[in-house]
Design a protein around this motif. Sequence first.
Motif, PDB file in Angstrom:
ATOM      1  N   ASP A 194       0.854  -1.240  -0.006  1.00  0.00           N
ATOM      2  CA  ASP A 194       0.050  -0.087  -0.081  1.00  0.00           C
ATOM      3  C   ASP A 194       0.898   1.277  -0.096  1.00  0.00           C
ATOM      4  O   ASP A 194       0.508   2.325  -0.652  1.00  0.00           O
ATOM      5  N   PHE A 195       1.904   1.220   0.773  1.00  0.00           N
ATOM      6  CA  PHE A 195       2.930   2.371   0.736  1.00  0.00           C
ATOM      7  C   PHE A 195       3.488   2.682  -0.683  1.00  0.00           C
ATOM      8  O   PHE A 195       3.527   3.784  -1.103  1.00  0.00           O
ATOM      9  N   LEU A 196       3.918   1.695  -1.249  1.00  0.00           N
ATOM     10  CA  LEU A 196       4.559   1.520  -2.629  1.00  0.00           C
ATOM     11  C   LEU A 196       3.636   2.167  -3.576  1.00  0.00           C
ATOM     12  O   LEU A 196       3.781   3.052  -4.519  1.00  0.00           O
ATOM     13  N   GLU A 197       2.444   1.483  -3.650  1.00  0.00           N
ATOM     14  CA  GLU A 197       1.419   1.945  -4.577  1.00  0.00           C
ATOM     15  C   GLU A 197       1.006   3.293  -4.378  1.00  0.00           C
ATOM     16  O   GLU A 197       0.502   4.076  -5.358  1.00  0.00           O
ATOM     17  N   ASN A 198       0.802   3.806  -3.052  1.00  0.00           N
ATOM     18  CA  ASN A 198       0.402   5.176  -2.779  1.00  0.00           C
ATOM     19  C   ASN A 198       1.589   6.279  -3.349  1.00  0.00           C
ATOM     20  O   ASN A 198       1.331   7.305  -3.986  1.00  0.00           O
ATOM     21  N   ARG A 199       2.766   5.795  -3.552  1.00  0.00           N
ATOM     22  CA  ARG A 199       3.719   6.565  -3.939  1.00  0.00           C
ATOM     23  C   ARG A 199       3.884   6.662  -5.491  1.00  0.00           C
ATOM     24  O   ARG A 199       4.097   7.651  -5.962  1.00  0.00           O
ATOM     25  N   LEU A 200       3.658   5.609  -5.784  1.00  0.00           N
ATOM     26  CA  LEU A 200       3.690   5.425  -7.283  1.00  0.00           C
ATOM     27  C   LEU A 200       2.425   6.222  -7.870  1.00  0.00           C
ATOM     28  O   LEU A 200       2.663   6.746  -8.981  1.00  0.00           O
ATOM     29  N   MET A 201       1.426   6.302  -7.154  1.00  0.00           N
ATOM     30  CA  MET A 201       0.172   6.815  -7.884  1.00  0.00           C
ATOM     31  C   MET A 201       0.154   8.125  -7.582  1.00  0.00           C
ATOM     32  O   MET A 201      -0.732   9.060  -8.001  1.00  0.00           O
TER      33      MET A 201
END
Length: 547
Positions: free
Chosen positions: A135-142
């Motif tokens: 979730d952390f990586l996905e939020n940063r990617l988006m």
Amino acid sequence: MKKIPTGIKSFRKLREENYYFVDKTLMIKDFLERGSEVTLVTRPRRFGKTINMSMLSEFFDITKDSKEIFKGTKIMDTPYANELNQYPTIFISFADAKRDKASIVSTIQDQMLKEWDRYNYVFNDLTKYEQNKHDFLENRLMNYSNGNLEGIVDSISFLMDKLKDYYHKEVMVFIDEYDTPFIESHTKGFYEEVRGGLSGLLHNSLKTSNSLKYAFITGIQRVAKENIFSDLNNLVVCDVTDQRYASYFGFDSNETRKLLEYYGLQLNNEVKEMYDGYHIGNQDIYNPWSLLNYVDTKELTSYWVNTSANTMIKDGIKKSNHDFKEQYKELIEDGYLDTEVNLQTSFYEVESTPTLWGLFVNAGYLTVDQVIDLMDGYYRIRIPNEEVKKEFKNITDYYLSLGDGQLNRLMRYLRYEQSDKFIKEYKEILMIPSYHDLEKENSYHMMMLGMCLCLDKDYEIISNREVGKGRDDLILKAKDEKKTSFVLEFKYLKEDKKDLEKALDELSNKAIQQIKDNKYDYGLKGKIIYIGLAHHGKDVSIKWEER
């Protein structure tokens, strides 16, 4: 008649939509047999890196059925045909990571999200800890407003781990044009804001990941100091002097001949002079981009351009020392240069004459003609062909601080014997350089020598050589005896004179007389024009006399 694959980046599209196809699939065999954990191949732009990376991805990708697009190819006649579609595969390209910082960062984010979305099913059964990281990586990617890469350095390596868990196989990773964001951020002035996150992204996937099978990456040059490749086991770096993979990027003579004949053209001397001349490892290689455009338009002209590297080279010239400038003169004068060339470190990391020459070679402006001493990195380098020479002229324009088109105009007036226009243009050019750069005869000689770069197709350029009874300044000997040859003698008036115009007039007459007395025209046939040029700072007197 097959379609011409100009600009086609997808191997699947190339094979499915009836495009002309040059079979490079045995590269897959070499890749597997070598078994190198990480392979870096450096080549200039437009040498087929992207289509080869797409080919590798299509062959190995476990999510695809690639039997039809590889049907009849060379790789399918080898035992390695069994490796078709057998590995989880990540394929990303940084080729479009250009322009401003926001564009570079968002392009990299898009590439990561593309692969995350393609493999979204591997994230279905995550532990609590894994879900938090996801979730952390996905939020940063988006988050496109964040503007940096610091929070996504694990985005490739995390996906690799989940792919390995899901398929119980290690992952193939292919990264195209990995160094483009490094180059772009350096030339645009925000390198320090990008380098850390980008280096971490690559380092964590290529060096520290336990889920990597093999990685193959391409770029113009090796970025040596950013800790991306340090301590990697079994790293292979294949630069333009390396024989490994030499035949797979670009077209060899046989492939070029077949291509041209298929479209009703011939591999004649004119085509060779325009597009041949690159030496990659032990292979003579043509630039495929240029050939495909020539096939498409039937116009024998220049199609190759390397914008990013052009900016870096100009920056390098601006920072270059006296040693480089002397060597640059030697390159233009002799057509080749024997010098130390550093191909393993980028110029922006280590600003030196060897790394600047390395940039010229890696970017495709020069080619290695001969390896003189491999251990010392000592090579003979030269401009590969007429097409690159036209682009190289832009570098020479910049080197001489000339405006757009001035060199072309001056040479056109010379070739067509328009003496009044030649003299006027020459005088205007003298207004450009710093007065302090015009301190001696050699300054003017070098300026004219650089301008003659574009003439060696029609003229033998003879500079500072024993001719007749003395040593000439500059002779343009026509290769066609029906055309006019030119003999130029440069003079410099050191002291100030009351009647400067008269003094320069007398000195330019002496230059003409020196040409005659020393018989600098010895061996020249047909019509000859003597040109005497007498300088004092930005003042000049030019005499033009026909023989």
